[in-house]
Scaffold this motif. Structure first.
Motif, PDB file in Angstrom:
ATOM      1  N   VAL A 140       0.958  -1.104  -0.066  1.00 50.77           N
ATOM      2  CA  VAL A 140       0.054   0.061  -0.071  1.00 50.77           C
ATOM      3  C   VAL A 140       0.747   1.022  -0.047  1.00 50.77           C
ATOM      4  CG1 VAL A 140      -1.560   1.192   1.502  1.00 50.77           C
ATOM      5  CG2 VAL A 140      -2.158  -1.197   0.921  1.00 50.77           C
ATOM      6  N   SER A 141       1.839   1.127   0.732  1.00 47.95           N
ATOM      7  CA  SER A 141       3.080   2.399   0.643  1.00 47.95           C
ATOM      8  C   SER A 141       3.327   2.962  -0.557  1.00 47.95           C
ATOM      9  CB  SER A 141       4.191   2.095   1.659  1.00 47.95           C
ATOM     10  OG  SER A 141       4.957   0.919   1.071  1.00 47.95           O
ATOM     11  N   ARG A 142       3.322   1.966  -1.791  1.00 46.66           N
ATOM     12  CA  ARG A 142       3.484   2.515  -3.074  1.00 46.66           C
ATOM     13  C   ARG A 142       2.479   3.147  -3.869  1.00 46.66           C
ATOM     14  NH1 ARG A 142       6.701  -2.747  -5.177  1.00 46.66           N
ATOM     15  NH2 ARG A 142       6.343  -1.813  -7.141  1.00 46.66           N
ATOM     16  N   LEU A 143       1.111   2.863  -3.314  1.00 43.93           N
ATOM     17  CA  LEU A 143       0.139   3.719  -4.129  1.00 43.93           C
ATOM     18  C   LEU A 143      -0.049   4.954  -3.985  1.00 43.93           C
ATOM     19  CD1 LEU A 143      -2.498   0.739  -2.832  1.00 43.93           C
ATOM     20  CD2 LEU A 143      -0.979   0.765  -5.049  1.00 43.93           C
ATOM     21  N   SER A 144      -0.554   5.619  -4.941  1.00 41.57           N
ATOM     22  CA  SER A 144      -0.946   6.858  -4.964  1.00 41.57           C
ATOM     23  C   SER A 144      -2.141   7.130  -3.941  1.00 41.57           C
ATOM     24  CB  SER A 144      -1.353   7.407  -6.475  1.00 41.57           C
ATOM     25  OG  SER A 144      -2.682   6.814  -6.870  1.00 41.57           O
ATOM     26  N   ASN A 145      -2.498   8.501  -3.572  1.00 44.13           N
ATOM     27  CA  ASN A 145      -3.286   8.678  -2.518  1.00 44.13           C
ATOM     28  C   ASN A 145      -4.914   8.014  -3.235  1.00 44.13           C
ATOM     29  OD1 ASN A 145      -2.029   9.355  -0.511  1.00 44.13           O
ATOM     30  ND2 ASN A 145      -2.272  11.698  -1.164  1.00 44.13           N
ATOM     31  N   LEU A 290      -5.619  16.690 -15.574  1.00 44.91           N
ATOM     32  CA  LEU A 290      -5.950  15.561 -14.874  1.00 44.91           C
ATOM     33  C   LEU A 290      -4.901  15.190 -14.211  1.00 44.91           C
ATOM     34  CD1 LEU A 290      -7.346  13.550 -17.844  1.00 44.91           C
ATOM     35  CD2 LEU A 290      -8.464  15.109 -16.501  1.00 44.91           C
ATOM     36  N   ILE A 291      -5.507  14.175 -12.898  1.00 43.30           N
ATOM     37  CA  ILE A 291      -4.434  13.503 -12.039  1.00 43.30           C
ATOM     38  C   ILE A 291      -3.339  12.765 -12.811  1.00 43.30           C
ATOM     39  CG2 ILE A 291      -4.240  11.782 -10.329  1.00 43.30           C
ATOM     40  CD1 ILE A 291      -5.615  14.409  -9.214  1.00 43.30           C
ATOM     41  N   GLY A 292      -2.156  12.924 -12.307  1.00 39.15           N
ATOM     42  CA  GLY A 292      -1.187  12.257 -13.292  1.00 39.15           C
ATOM     43  C   GLY A 292      -0.483  12.920 -14.430  1.00 39.15           C
ATOM     44  N   ALA A 293      -1.164  14.369 -14.404  1.00 41.30           N
ATOM     45  CA  ALA A 293      -0.592  15.158 -15.715  1.00 41.30           C
ATOM     46  C   ALA A 293       0.945  15.620 -15.312  1.00 41.30           C
ATOM     47  CB  ALA A 293      -1.476  16.402 -15.739  1.00 41.30           C
ATOM     48  N   GLY A 294       1.347  15.695 -14.038  1.00 42.43           N
ATOM     49  CA  GLY A 294       2.570  16.027 -13.905  1.00 42.43           C
ATOM     50  C   GLY A 294       2.771  17.428 -13.151  1.00 42.43           C
ATOM     51  N   ARG A 295       1.431  17.881 -12.588  1.00 41.46           N
ATOM     52  CA  ARG A 295       1.443  19.391 -12.096  1.00 41.46           C
ATOM     53  C   ARG A 295       2.221  19.326 -10.763  1.00 41.46           C
ATOM     54  NH1 ARG A 295      -4.778  19.278 -11.014  1.00 41.46           N
ATOM     55  NH2 ARG A 295      -4.088  17.432 -10.073  1.00 41.46           N
ATOM     56  N   ARG A 471      -0.949  18.453 -19.624  1.00 43.21           N
ATOM     57  CA  ARG A 471      -1.434  16.722 -19.993  1.00 43.21           C
ATOM     58  C   ARG A 471      -0.231  16.015 -20.187  1.00 43.21           C
ATOM     59  NH1 ARG A 471      -2.345  14.066 -24.814  1.00 43.21           N
ATOM     60  NH2 ARG A 471      -4.010  12.531 -24.517  1.00 43.21           N
ATOM     61  N   LEU A 472      -0.081  14.928 -19.761  1.00 46.58           N
ATOM     62  CA  LEU A 472       0.878  14.040 -19.951  1.00 46.58           C
ATOM     63  C   LEU A 472       2.429  14.400 -19.889  1.00 46.58           C
ATOM     64  CD1 LEU A 472      -0.515  12.109 -23.034  1.00 46.58           C
ATOM     65  CD2 LEU A 472      -0.686  11.614 -20.648  1.00 46.58           C
ATOM     66  N   GLY A 473       2.413  15.652 -18.771  1.00 44.36           N
ATOM     67  CA  GLY A 473       3.604  15.891 -18.326  1.00 44.36           C
ATOM     68  C   GLY A 473       4.376  17.204 -19.299  1.00 44.36           C
ATOM     69  N   ARG A 474       3.462  17.579 -20.097  1.00 45.51           N
ATOM     70  CA  ARG A 474       3.730  19.050 -20.655  1.00 45.51           C
ATOM     71  C   ARG A 474       2.502  20.026 -20.640  1.00 45.51           C
ATOM     72  NH1 ARG A 474       7.736  18.344 -24.716  1.00 45.51           N
ATOM     73  NH2 ARG A 474       8.430  16.057 -24.786  1.00 45.51           N
ATOM     74  N   VAL A 475       2.810  21.230 -20.902  1.00 45.34           N
ATOM     75  CA  VAL A 475       1.853  22.140 -20.909  1.00 45.34           C
ATOM     76  C   VAL A 475       1.199  22.042 -22.364  1.00 45.34           C
ATOM     77  CG1 VAL A 475       1.491  24.791 -21.021  1.00 45.34           C
ATOM     78  CG2 VAL A 475       3.468  23.834 -19.505  1.00 45.34           C
ATOM     79  N   SER A 476      -0.258  22.102 -22.250  1.00 42.82           N
ATOM     80  CA  SER A 476      -0.959  21.973 -23.384  1.00 42.82           C
ATOM     81  C   SER A 476      -1.837  23.078 -23.729  1.00 42.82           C
ATOM     82  CB  SER A 476      -2.250  20.753 -23.139  1.00 42.82           C
ATOM     83  OG  SER A 476      -3.106  21.206 -22.134  1.00 42.82           O
ATOM     84  N   GLY A 477      -1.557  24.202 -23.039  1.00 41.47           N
ATOM     85  CA  GLY A 477      -2.244  25.494 -23.240  1.00 41.47           C
ATOM     86  C   GLY A 477      -2.330  26.300 -22.001  1.00 41.47           C
ATOM     87  N   THR A 478      -2.519  27.638 -22.336  1.00 40.79           N
ATOM     88  CA  THR A 478      -2.610  28.712 -21.109  1.00 40.79           C
ATOM     89  C   THR A 478      -3.866  29.544 -21.394  1.00 40.79           C
ATOM     90  OG1 THR A 478      -0.389  28.703 -20.552  1.00 40.79           O
ATOM     91  CG2 THR A 478      -1.582  30.466 -19.847  1.00 40.79           C
ATOM     92  N   VAL A 479      -4.976  29.602 -20.448  1.00 39.46           N
ATOM     93  CA  VAL A 479      -5.947  30.480 -20.945  1.00 39.46           C
ATOM     94  C   VAL A 479      -6.099  31.563 -19.902  1.00 39.46           C
ATOM     95  CG1 VAL A 479      -7.206  28.532 -21.877  1.00 39.46           C
ATOM     96  CG2 VAL A 479      -7.288  28.828 -19.545  1.00 39.46           C
ATOM     97  N   SER A 480      -6.748  32.750 -20.273  1.00 36.78           N
ATOM     98  CA  SER A 480      -6.995  34.009 -19.320  1.00 36.78           C
ATOM     99  C   SER A 480      -8.195  34.459 -19.700  1.00 36.78           C
ATOM    100  CB  SER A 480      -5.655  34.785 -19.495  1.00 36.78           C
ATOM    101  OG  SER A 480      -5.465  35.226 -20.852  1.00 36.78           O
ATOM    102  N   GLY A 481      -8.545  35.455 -19.017  1.00 41.10           N
ATOM    103  CA  GLY A 481      -9.634  36.310 -19.267  1.00 41.10           C
ATOM    104  C   GLY A 481     -11.055  35.450 -19.334  1.00 41.10           C
ATOM    105  N   ALA A 482     -11.663  35.892 -20.436  1.00 47.00           N
ATOM    106  CA  ALA A 482     -13.013  35.001 -20.489  1.00 47.00           C
ATOM    107  C   ALA A 482     -12.669  33.644 -21.035  1.00 47.00           C
ATOM    108  CB  ALA A 482     -13.971  35.829 -21.669  1.00 47.00           C
TER     109      ALA A 482
END
Length: 507
Positions: A140-145, A290-295, A471-482
């Motif tokens: 269990v110690s090796r599992l994600s939360n 998503l969870i696992g995206a590398g954030r 996404r998958l360890g990379r930046v897929s985009g940045t959004v701002s404003g509306a």
């Protein structure tokens, strides 16, 4: 003749020493019904659930099972009566395997020997019910939360409970995992199981529950059918005041505000690659995905909690190459972990020791000046509205919201100018969320630059000036404003075309 409740509390009160924490609580759970119990951290929900499950006896009042008065002397008595509890804090033996945890204390035998083949077969079947594909032989110690929580749920479902008590089961689950859990809950309801469900996510309460009970300050303040109370009304009942303005107004950080942190091509081997972004003074930058995206791993790499490389990192105009979290802190960059219980706080120690642990150098060179520490704690209690009846209380006995506020106070004591905060409101009630959001916006207004990693879509949208999606360890985009809306963020998280949304910068 009315059908008796499967399990009920009548006029239950509970005291710890001279302090009464539950006041005349009555609650009825019926077979084939999902009953939601909600309230702020510290409202008495956990104590109520522990009394229902046999973990703690009531100080007064009575417990009834199928209409007959019962007394549970222990957790074992509750389980023997068919009551199973899924804990908010994992109740798993970390060094045992998944399979061993599922059958711990009720191992299957063939004669004098353990029937390992049958336990493995059943463990695989129980895990399949919740779409958890971990190997039963994995410690269990090796599992994600999130995997730990799914194992906890599989373990509970394996016991064929007549009453299932679920304490914040979705706090660390993804949307997909929550959907899987809810399908199981609906199946249990259809089979006649009585379910008690708690969550700080009021949309989940509205979706899954048949009946809602609201607690505040140790007492029941509302109880009735779910269809008769809106999410806004639930929140108001919980905190005793309107919370329609959950998110403070955004700052509207000007594009010409100075860049305080610039990161180029940050790579954390195995988790994130070529992460580049800028952060401006007074800005709150959200990081979604998503969870696992590398954030988390990317930000941990930035502050040297993980091995990482970067083409360049510039903080306040100065090139940096952090070798340790302490070096990042000394330069004005601090990271607040998502796991306050295992990595952020010493649960068995008091508030004072926890508050100053990261900045002990401020309180004496050779000996710690406890008077100065006490003064710092007094200020933190006021500044961050930390609520505890006893200053010497072990931090593990504080509510989750007060633990989070103490952790934020601890980090801010180092006077960071750039703050990275991971899952700032996980497992926290809506009233405390409102306080933390206001605190973060106030810090931004004072000139701090803040990065918020969050799995809660409304939080990203309501709090952030900009959102960087991974996404998958990379930046897929940045959004701002509306363009900061659920559709655009989800599309970027899934690798789909965001339909050329305004203000979307594709990586």
């Amino acid at each position: 003749m009315s059908v008796p409740a499967k399990l009920a509390l009548h006029g239950v009160s509970k005291s710890f020493g001279p302090t009464e924490v539950l006041h005349d609580v009555s609650l009825s759970l019926f077979a084939g019904q999902v009953h939601a119990l909600i309230g702020e951290n510290g409202a008495g929900k956990s104590t109520t659930m522990k009394i229902l499950a046999g973990y703690q006896p009531p100080s007064s009042g009575r417990i009834e099972l199928d209409g007959a008065k019962v007394h549970f002397a222990s957790l074992h008595d509750g389980e023997m009566a068919g009551i199973v509890m899924i804990h908010q804090e994992f109740n798993l033996a970390e060094q045992l395997t998944v399979e061993q945890n599922i059958f711990l204390g009720r191992e299957l035998r063939r004669g004098l020997l353990l029937d390992k083949a049958e336990m493995r077969r059943q463990a695989i079947a129980h895990l399949a019910r919740v779409s958890c594909d971990v190997d039963p032989d994995t410690p269990v110690s090796r599992l994600s939360n999130s995997d730990k929580q799914m194992v906890e749920i599989a373990k509970a479902l394996s016991r064929d409970a007549q009453v299932l008590v679920m304490d914040e089961p979705t706090a660390v689950l993804t949307t997909r995992e929550t959907d899987i859990l809810f399908n199981q809950v609906r199946a249990l309801r259809a089979a006649g199981t009585a379910v008690l469900f708690t969550s700080h996510k009021l949309d989940e309460v509205a979706e899954i529950s048949d009946h809602v009970t609201v607690m505040r300050d140790g007492a029941v303040v509302h109880s009735g059918p779910s269809q008769d109370i809106s999410e806004d009304a639930m929140a108001t009942a919980m905190v005793g005041r309107p919370v329609s303005d959950l998110y403070p107004p955004k700052s509207g950080v000007a594009v010409e505000a100075p860049v305080v942190l610039s990161v180029e091509e940050l790579t954390v081997p195995g988790y994130a690659q070529d992460i580049s972004f800028e952060l401006r003074q007074g800005e709150i930058l959200g990081i979604g995905g998503l969870i696992g995206a590398g954030r988390t791993e990317a930000m941990e790499g930035l502050v040297a909690l993980r091995p990482a490389t970067a083409k360049s990192v510039t903080l306040f105009g100065q090139p940096q190459n952090f070798r340790s979290p302490g070096a990042a802190q000394a330069a004005g960059l601090c990271y607040l972990t998502e796991d306050r219980k295992l990595r952020g706080l010493l649960l068995e120690r008091g508030m004072r020791e926890n508050l100053t642990l990261q900045t002990l150098h401020k309180f004496g060179r050779f000996f710690v000046d406890t008077k100065s520490e006490d003064a710092a704690l007094s200020k933190a209690i006021i500044d961050f509205d930390i609520r505890a009846g006893d200053r010497a209380i072990a931090v593990g006995n504080l509510s989750g919201g007060n633990q989070q506020k103490l952790l934020l106070a601890k980090v801010m004591l180092s006077e960071p100018r750039v703050l990275i905060i991971d899952e700032p409101t996980r497992g926290i009630d809506i009233g405390t969320k409102q306080q933390i959001y206001a605190c973060l916006r106030r810090l931004a207004a004072e000139g701090h630059a803040i990065v918020v990693i969050s799995s809660e879509m409304p939080e990203l949208i309501g709090l952030s000036d900009r959102v960087m999606v991974m996404r998958l360890g990379r930046v897929s985009g940045t959004v701002s404003g509306a363009a900061i809306d659920e559709d655009t963020i989800v599309r970027l998280s899934m690798g789909l075309d965001p339909q050329s949304a305004p203000n979307t910068e594709l990586a």
